[in-house]
Motif scaffolding. Structure first.
Motif, PDB file in Angstrom:
ATOM      1  N   ALA A 100       0.830  -1.543   0.059  1.00  0.00           N
ATOM      2  CA  ALA A 100      -0.004   0.076   0.082  1.00  0.00           C
ATOM      3  C   ALA A 100       0.711   1.331  -0.006  1.00  0.00           C
ATOM      4  CB  ALA A 100      -1.061   0.070   1.100  1.00  0.00           C
ATOM      5  N   GLU A 101       2.086   1.301   0.874  1.00  0.00           N
ATOM      6  CA  GLU A 101       2.942   2.241   0.901  1.00  0.00           C
ATOM      7  C   GLU A 101       3.558   2.497  -0.435  1.00  0.00           C
ATOM      8  OE1 GLU A 101       3.006   4.628   3.242  1.00  0.00           O
ATOM      9  OE2 GLU A 101       1.172   3.743   3.803  1.00  0.00           O
ATOM     10  N   ALA A 102       3.888   1.407  -1.221  1.00  0.00           N
ATOM     11  CA  ALA A 102       4.641   1.318  -2.498  1.00  0.00           C
ATOM     12  C   ALA A 102       3.508   2.291  -3.611  1.00  0.00           C
ATOM     13  CB  ALA A 102       4.944   0.015  -2.836  1.00  0.00           C
ATOM     14  N   TYR A 103       2.387   1.721  -3.164  1.00  0.00           N
ATOM     15  CA  TYR A 103       1.188   2.492  -4.344  1.00  0.00           C
ATOM     16  C   TYR A 103       1.233   3.896  -3.907  1.00  0.00           C
ATOM     17  CZ  TYR A 103      -3.431   4.337  -5.004  1.00  0.00           C
ATOM     18  OH  TYR A 103      -4.359   5.417  -5.194  1.00  0.00           O
ATOM     19  N   ARG A 104       1.182   4.424  -2.766  1.00  0.00           N
ATOM     20  CA  ARG A 104       1.305   5.722  -2.432  1.00  0.00           C
ATOM     21  C   ARG A 104       2.611   6.334  -3.041  1.00  0.00           C
ATOM     22  NH1 ARG A 104      -0.968   3.784   2.796  1.00  0.00           N
ATOM     23  NH2 ARG A 104      -3.233   4.714   2.757  1.00  0.00           N
ATOM     24  N   SER A 105       3.618   5.842  -2.923  1.00  0.00           N
ATOM     25  CA  SER A 105       4.814   6.578  -3.490  1.00  0.00           C
ATOM     26  C   SER A 105       4.683   6.387  -4.872  1.00  0.00           C
ATOM     27  CB  SER A 105       6.056   5.563  -2.949  1.00  0.00           C
ATOM     28  OG  SER A 105       6.157   5.676  -1.651  1.00  0.00           O
ATOM     29  N   ALA A 106       4.237   5.634  -5.381  1.00  0.00           N
ATOM     30  CA  ALA A 106       4.214   5.737  -7.089  1.00  0.00           C
ATOM     31  C   ALA A 106       3.104   6.751  -7.467  1.00  0.00           C
ATOM     32  CB  ALA A 106       3.780   4.257  -7.478  1.00  0.00           C
ATOM     33  N   MET A 107       2.052   6.869  -6.669  1.00  0.00           N
ATOM     34  CA  MET A 107       1.181   8.005  -7.063  1.00  0.00           C
ATOM     35  C   MET A 107       1.816   9.268  -7.053  1.00  0.00           C
ATOM     36  SD  MET A 107      -1.717   6.536  -8.362  1.00  0.00           S
ATOM     37  CE  MET A 107      -3.137   7.816  -7.840  1.00  0.00           C
ATOM     38  N   ALA A 108       2.685   9.504  -5.831  1.00  0.00           N
ATOM     39  CA  ALA A 108       3.124  10.775  -5.561  1.00  0.00           C
ATOM     40  C   ALA A 108       4.260  10.968  -6.601  1.00  0.00           C
ATOM     41  CB  ALA A 108       3.847  10.804  -4.250  1.00  0.00           C
ATOM     42  N   ALA A 109       5.074  10.197  -7.125  1.00  0.00           N
ATOM     43  CA  ALA A 109       5.959  10.016  -8.253  1.00  0.00           C
ATOM     44  C   ALA A 109       5.264  10.719  -9.662  1.00  0.00           C
ATOM     45  CB  ALA A 109       6.690   8.689  -8.339  1.00  0.00           C
ATOM     46  N   VAL A 110       4.137  10.487  -9.848  1.00  0.00           N
ATOM     47  CA  VAL A 110       3.400  10.953 -11.159  1.00  0.00           C
ATOM     48  C   VAL A 110       2.559  12.108 -10.710  1.00  0.00           C
ATOM     49  CG1 VAL A 110       3.802   8.633 -12.224  1.00  0.00           C
ATOM     50  CG2 VAL A 110       1.688   9.381 -10.701  1.00  0.00           C
ATOM     51  N   GLY A 111       2.711  12.690  -9.735  1.00  0.00           N
ATOM     52  CA  GLY A 111       2.188  13.998  -9.282  1.00  0.00           C
ATOM     53  C   GLY A 111       0.448  13.622  -8.809  1.00  0.00           C
TER      54      GLY A 111
END
Length: 350
Positions: free
Chosen positions: A210-221
């Motif tokens: 779940a945290e990896a998903y949040r990080s991925a979403m943050a990385a694409v703005g």
């Protein structure tokens, strides 16, 4: 009536008694000593070539096979690796299947320890240790298990699946960060912005993904659009999350699931509600298990590398058993995204 060695009819010692033939049966069949049979079966010099041929032929006729377990016990070795895993997890089962083969190539056997809600870590590990295993490999065991803690004092342990900070165990896990990055970037390239994640529960691995998903979403703005629908890994958990999504007035255009089984539940509920995948909602899984490639799923999924997991696990085990004194090893196996029919261009409009 019993026949001699090489006769047309073979007699199996112990036939009908439920026992396997022994060296004594071979000796009695030929009228020689058990000690002579033992020398031949162990390949020890001394017996004549004629005696060797007769004894080996008799052993074959009677169906005698050397007792590897007894031999290893005499050597104070069992060459057995205990494996704790969850039978309902397709990825874990596939790893165990391959580990069977790869361990055998190195001269080791695998003792299976299936875990269930009725067979917790304490029970499974206790059973495996009773088999005198020389090492343990364990998928997501209970970190509070007292029996596991005791086992770690006695044999090498490789912790699989979850990220762990335990200094006395090697750790093999998938690179969730890279896997979720690939999934989110794939969807963004297809025009998706409302991307919901289904997961977050199910031990450390659930939280990490779940945290990896949040990080991925943050990385694409897309930090503000990141949303986690709390779910475990099962089909029913995915189905519950899908029903929640269907009850919304504004639905996401894409759903990323914590595992393929969870995604299968999502797909099933969407199909029953006549929601087109991927026309209305794209769906991504994680594991790339056989579930993802089924003809009626064709699920885009993050691929976990079974062979890399097996190799890293076995390498850690054998290094420890050979007495190599080295720092704790942490292995993150690579991921890639396998694109199938469950993902497509984002819909336009509500």
């Amino acid at each position: 009536m019993a026949t001699g060695v090489g006769g047309a009819q073979k007699r199996r010692a112990g036939s009908g008694t439920g026992r396997l033939p022994t060296m004594k049966d071979v000796a009695d069949h030929l009228g020689v000593s058990r000690q002579l049979v033992s020398l031949v079966m162990r390949g020890v010099p001394g017996p004549s070539e004629e005696s060797r041929e007769r004894i080996l032929a008799a052993a074959d006729e009677l169906g005698y096979r050397p007792n590897a377990s007894a031999r290893l016990l005499r050597q104070n070795r069992t060459r057995l690796i205990g494996a704790l895993f969850w039978m309902r997890n397709p990825f874990q089962v596939r790893v165990i299947e391959r580990l069977f083969i790869r361990a055998a190539e190195r001269g080791f056997g695998l003792v299976l320890g299936p875990a269930t809600s009725d067979r917790p870590t304490d029970v499974v590990v206790a059973e495996l240790m009773e088999e005198r295993v020389e090492a343990l490999v364990a998928f997501n065991p209970d970190p509070t298990s007292r029996v596991l803690a005791d086992a770690r004092e006695l044999v090498p342990v490789v912790w699989l699946g979850e990220w762990v900070d335990e200094l006395d165990v090697d750790n093999v896990h998938v690179d969730e960060i890279e896997g979720l990055r690939l999934a989110v970037e794939h969807l963004v390239e297809l025009g998706h912005r409302d991307i919901v994640y289904v997961g977050g529960r199910g031990g450390t691995v659930g939280h990490v993904r779940a945290e990896a998903y949040r990080s991925a979403m943050a990385a694409v703005g897309l930090t503000e659009r990141a949303e986690v629908l709390e779910s475990d890994f099962s089909e029913e958990d995915g189905a519950t999350a899908a029903r929640h999504i269907l009850g919304r007035s504004h639905r996401p255009t894409a759903v990323v699931c914590c595992g393929d089984q969870c995604a299968a539940g999502v797909l099933a509920v969407f199909a029953r509600a006549n929601v087109n995948v991927p026309g209305e909602i794209s769906v991504v899984g994680f594991d790339d298990s056989y579930v993802a490639s089924l003809s009626y799923h064709q699920l885009t999924s993050v691929h976990q590398d079974v062979e890399a997991t097996v190799e890293a696990t076995l390498s850690s085990v054998l290094d420890r058993l050979e007495g190599h004194d080295r720092p704790r090893r942490v292995s993150a196996t690579p991921t890639r995204l396998v694109v199938r029919e469950s993902t497509g261009r984002a819909r336009t409009g509500p």
